[in-house]
Design a protein around this motif. Structure first.
Motif, mmCIF file in Angstrom:
data_model
loop_
_atom_site.group_PDB
_atom_site.id
_atom_site.type_symbol
_atom_site.label_atom_id
_atom_site.label_comp_id
_atom_site.label_asym_id
_atom_site.label_seq_id
_atom_site.Cartn_x
_atom_site.Cartn_y
_atom_site.Cartn_z
ATOM 1 N N SER A 481 45.349 -54.211 56.240
ATOM 2 C CA SER A 481 46.616 -53.579 55.858
ATOM 3 C C SER A 481 46.448 -52.074 55.681
ATOM 4 N N GLU A 492 52.173 -54.572 56.954
ATOM 5 C CA GLU A 492 52.800 -55.485 56.002
ATOM 6 C C GLU A 492 52.262 -56.911 56.109
ATOM 7 N N ARG A 493 52.076 -57.401 57.323
ATOM 8 C CA ARG A 493 51.652 -58.795 57.489
ATOM 9 C C ARG A 493 50.316 -59.088 56.794
ATOM 10 N N ARG A 496 50.653 -58.887 52.896
ATOM 11 C CA ARG A 496 51.290 -60.054 52.273
ATOM 12 C C ARG A 496 50.344 -61.256 52.296
ATOM 13 N N LEU A 500 49.142 -63.139 48.991
ATOM 14 C CA LEU A 500 49.403 -64.574 48.909
ATOM 15 C C LEU A 500 48.126 -65.339 48.561
ATOM 16 N N ALA A 530 48.652 -53.555 48.434
ATOM 17 C CA ALA A 530 50.098 -53.606 48.230
ATOM 18 C C ALA A 530 50.606 -52.303 47.616
#
Length: 927
Positions: A481, A492-493, A496, A500, A530
């Motif tokens: 990221s 973003e992928r 996340r 997660l 993030a």
């Protein structure tokens, strides 16, 4: 061997006397560097002068030894011991040098503690002997202390052999004293014939003058060899050395070899342990060496008489003796329970000199609690040891050592070295999982080094499918990221996915606080990714959320403070400047208490930014100067998101208001030229362009536009979408001010497309730029936008921005509403005066004069609530209101406690406060 009498060198003594007199008159430090070949009499000259001028005055010493030039603080052992004896500050220095905690021995903490000891109880004299062999950290300490002693009558006497390194260091010391009459460099040559003859005749009273002249000639006028030749009745060092060793017994040769390969004198107990001898055997062999003038006894220690003796006998010792001596010394020092970094560093040096593997002691050093004392040279040497292990077929040990080297290199701010080691581990990895793990770590180090293309190439070597460790999977996704930071979708992928996986682990383990260390670090990495994703998207509220999550997951004090510091950029972007300032101060005080200098440094930098945003110019400049000086005077590891030029750029950005544009312009130009990284350079260009457009003349308008265009090119090279967007927004203001409304509108429209709902600081900048653009075509709309910008600035307490909004509003109103324009500009002049923003005040007065208002420059006064306090007293008063004690203030501001006490007393008297509580109450609340 008895010391030879001192003869000659009268001119040199006169130079030294004049130097010391100059320092005492000015109450400033002086530095004398005495250069000369081995045996020429440097130490003798320094000793004679010290006895004459300083007698029993307190003195400290740094002594370099060839075998210990890579041992951290080895040369400064005596200096540190002397400073640690200072009652008030010494215990802190002692604690930092002990090997008990995770941050014990942190080099920056040691330097700061030593500086406080020096200021608290300054010595009259500091002697540096054999500068050419002084280790890296001792040199840093010397430089740091001399800078700290800028107002102390300290005499520094340096003796060194000629070398390029010694010349460079001598020049650095000369620059530190900043006055040509307080620095001299003396080069000693051979004694003149008359002085040489006097020396020989003093050593041998029965010798004739003619014979003494022959000794002087044979020995080239070098005092040591002249004295030795007289005592041995021989000439030249090779002949003397051969005569010393000619009929020595095997025991005496072994003893001589052990003494020759170690620095200084060696304790009898250590010699007996190394050789496995009895006390009788040691005394018997030692007495022979002493009688021949090869060795001398100092209490319960024995050592060779001079470095010249050491070099001479080492060159003629029989075959395997020196190597065997190194092996024996290393074996004696290398005990399993030893975790003393200096001892282990000596073990490595002796193992290498003995031709043996040094991998095990090197590995223990890298894993030691106080490995932060290591420098770049140490890490490079240990990497070389790993290369040797590989070449000799010990691949397992080489791999273990490389992993340790890579981790420490990343931790200590040398990511390029970490990339090299992780890349080597990839090649030799025994299975796909280890290879992929090494590739991931190498890619992360490459990103830290600013080499994004290489980071991508290394990540391509990593196969996620074989990463069966959950922590490594999270690290992979988080790094992917951050690596794709210039693409929102690509970034973003993986972000996340990292979050997660991290949150899933937390739920499975029943809470963040229960996670093992590896998983906790992975969780922090996920939410750090993030955080930066939110930063790149200019979403400060999301940044705050991620910072809070990192704080909850932190398992160490350092991680908690780092998370708190992550809140500050978010608060600044939200224009919550007062909260950001408070957070900076809290972290800074805690960093001092917990002895984490790196966080103290970073919080100081961010504090300066906050103070500038709040319009507290004097305090901001004080904080910025402290941080810049700290970056200059110590080997601070600056994080990858910051640079030295960027740190220094804050000073001219403050000076432009306090002093004027002309003074700041040259600084901006120089900083742009010195910064090679386009990511950092674009911010310096943006600031320079903005201030050139605001305060420069007609000639500066073209320069402002050129800097704005060059900054846009830098943004493209850097590949950072967020910084490019910020630069575009600031450039819109620049082009509007220099008359290119079309270029300004294009930039603002592009910015609007990516920021449909601006907040905080961005909203203020955008609204003001809109007003400046509209002023070229629709003054009524311009006034509305500028009124909105002024309200934004007032609501966020951004006082300097508020002044500029009023200046722009008044200038726009002047076209059609003179009375209202005069009112607004008069308020701007008064506000600028309260802030001591001289440039802004001058601009307001100039605009008023254009409107026909008679103006005069009022007498400069401090803001009313400062009560006549100096900027240092203001800073201390604010820290008292934050709950800081005098010792905490002293450490945070790098002052002695006595100085802080004096400032507190002055602040109490000036404000009429009866005690600290009243002073704190006076400075509490919004500022």
């Amino acid at each position: 061997m008895d010391p030879a009498p001192f003869v000659g060198r009268q001119q040199e003594l006169r130079q030294l006397r004049a130097l010391v007199a100059s320092g005492r008159t000015a109450s400033r430090p002086v530095v004398a560097v005495v250069n000369g070949e081995m045996g020429i009499g440097k130490t003798h000259l320094v000793g004679e002068f010290c006895a004459e001028q300083f007698g029993g005055a307190r003195r400290l010493r740094i002594t370099g030894h060839e075998m210990e030039r890579v041992v951290p603080f080895a040369a400064a052992t005596e200096l540190l011991a002397g400073l640690a004896a200072v009652p008030s500050e010494g215990p802190r220095l002692t604690a930092l040098m002990e090997r008990t905690g995770p941050r014990a021995g942190d080099w920056l903490g040691v330097l700061e503690a030593a500086r406080r000891c020096l200021i608290r109880s300054p010595p009259a004299l500091l002697i540096v002997d054999d500068l050419q062999w002084v280790d890296e950290l001792s040199l840093a300490l010397l430089h740091y202390l001399l800078r700290a002693a800028a107002e102390l009558p300290l005499t520094v006497l340096v003796a060194t052999r000629p070398s390029s390194t010694a010349m460079t260091l001598a020049e650095a010391l000369g620059r530190l004293v900043q006055a040509p009459d307080r620095f001299i460099e003396i080069t000693l040559g051979p004694l003149e014939c008359a002085d040489g003859v006097r020396l020989v005749m003093a050593l041998s009273p029965g010798i004739t003058e003619t014979a003494a002249g022959r000794v002087w000639q044979r020995c080239g006028g070098i005092p040591f060899w002249m004295a030795t030749a007289v005592r041995q009745d021989l000439s030249g060092d090779a002949a003397i050395a051969a005569s010393w060793l000619g009929d020595l017994s095997a025991d005496s040769l072994e003893l001589l070899a052990v003494l020759a390969v170690q620095p200084g004198s060696v304790a009898d107990d250590s010699v007996r342990s190394t050789l496995g001898w009895t006390d009788l055997a040691l005394r018997t062999a030692g007495d022979v060496l002493i009688r021949r003038g090869i060795a001398r006894r100092l209490g319960s220690s024995i050592g060779v008489t001079h470095d010249a003796v050491r070099d001479a006998v080492t060159s003629v010792l029989p075959g395997p003796l020196p190597r065997e001596a190194h092996r024996r010394v290393a074996t004696d020092l290398d005990r399993p329970a030893t975790d003393d970094l200096q001892v282990l560093r000596r073990v490595v040096a002796h193992r290498l000199a003995a031709g043996e593997s040094a991998a095990q002691p090197a590995l223990r050093i890298l894993r030691a609690a106080n490995h932060r004392l290591l420098g770049r040279t140490d890490i490079q040497e240990f990497a070389g040891i790993a290369d040797t292990e590989t070449a000799e077929g010990r691949s397992w040990m080489a791999r273990e050592l490389r992993v340790a080297v890579a981790r420490v290199a990343s931790e200590l701010g040398h990511p390029e070295l970490a990339v090299e080691q992780w890349s080597s581990i990839m090649v030799s990895a025994p299975n796909p999982a280890e290879r992929s793990g090494a590739a991931l770590s190498a890619s992360m180090a490459a990103l830290d080094a600013g080499d994004r293309p290489r980071a991508f190439a290394l990540l391509a070597e990593c196969r996620p499918a074989v990463l069966d460790c959950p922590a490594t999977e999270i690290r992979y996704a988080a790094h992917e990221s951050e690596l794709h930071g210039d693409s929102t979708e690509a970034s973003e992928r993986p972000m996340r996915r990292a979050v997660l996986l991290a949150d899933r682990i937390v739920r499975a383990d029943s809470g963040i606080t229960e996670l093992p260390a590896g998983l906790s670090a992975a969780y922090l990495a996920a939410h750090r990714a993030a955080y930066y994703f939110e930063l790149r998207g200019d979403r400060p509220a999301g940044m705050l959320t991620q910072a809070d999550l990192m704080a909850r997951a932190a398992t160490t004090v350092e991680d908690r403070l780092t998370a708190s510091l992550h809140r500050v950029p978010a608060l600044r972007l939200l224009a919550r400047y007062a909260e950001a300032e408070s957070a900076c101060r809290s972290v800074r005080l805690a960093a001092v208490r917990e002895q984490i200098p790196a966080l103290g440094f970073l919080s100081g930098y961010l504090l300066a930014l906050c103070l500038h945003s709040l319009g507290r110019l004097e305090s901001a400049r004080s904080a910025a100067t402290d941080v810049a000086a700290m970056a200059d005077r110590a080997p601070v590891v600056i994080p990858s998101w910051l640079s030295a030029a960027w740190i220094h750029a804050l000073i001219p950005e403050i000076d432009v208001s306090v002093i004027g544009w002309s003074a700041a312009r040259d600084a901006f130009v120089a900083l742009c030229e010195s910064e090679p990284n386009p990511h950092f350079r674009l911010h310096i260009r943006a600031a320079g362009a903005q201030w050139a457009a605001r305060l420069g003349g007609a000639d500066d308008a073209s320069m402002a536009a050129s800097w704005a265009r060059d900054g846009a090119h830098d943004a493209e090279l850097a590949g950072c979408t967020r910084c490019a967007a910020e630069h575009a927004l600031r450039s819109a203001e620049v082009f509007a001010r220099v008359g290119d409304a079309g270029a300004a509108r294009r930039l603002l429209d592009e910015w609007d497309a990516g920021h449909p709902r601006p907040t905080g600081q961005s909203r203020l900048w955008r609204t003001r730029a809109e007003g400046l653009i509209e002023a070229h075509s629709d003054p009524a709309r311009a006034v509305g936008a500028l009124l909105a910008a002024r309200s934004e600035a007032a609501a966020t307490n951004a006082k300097l921005e508020h002044v500029w909004c009023e200046l722009d509003l008044g200038s726009t109103l002047a076209e059609g509403d003179r009375e209202r324009a005069v009112e607004v500009l008069s308020a701007a002049a008064a506000a600028a005066g309260r802030l001591q923003a001289v440039s802004e005040e001058r601009r307001a007065l100039a605009l008023l004069r254009r409107l026909g208002v008679r103006t005069w420059r009022p007498h400069r006064q401090s803001p009313p609530r400062d009560d006549g306090l100096t900027q240092r007293e203001v800073a201390i008063a604010r820290m008292i209101s934050d709950g800081a004690s005098n010792p905490e203030i002293a450490e945070a501001l790098f002052l002695s406690r006595k100085t802080v006490e004096r400032h507190v007393s002055n602040a109490l008297a000036k404000t009429g406060s009866r005690n600290r509580a009243e002073l704190a109450a006076r400075w509490a609340g919004p500022r």
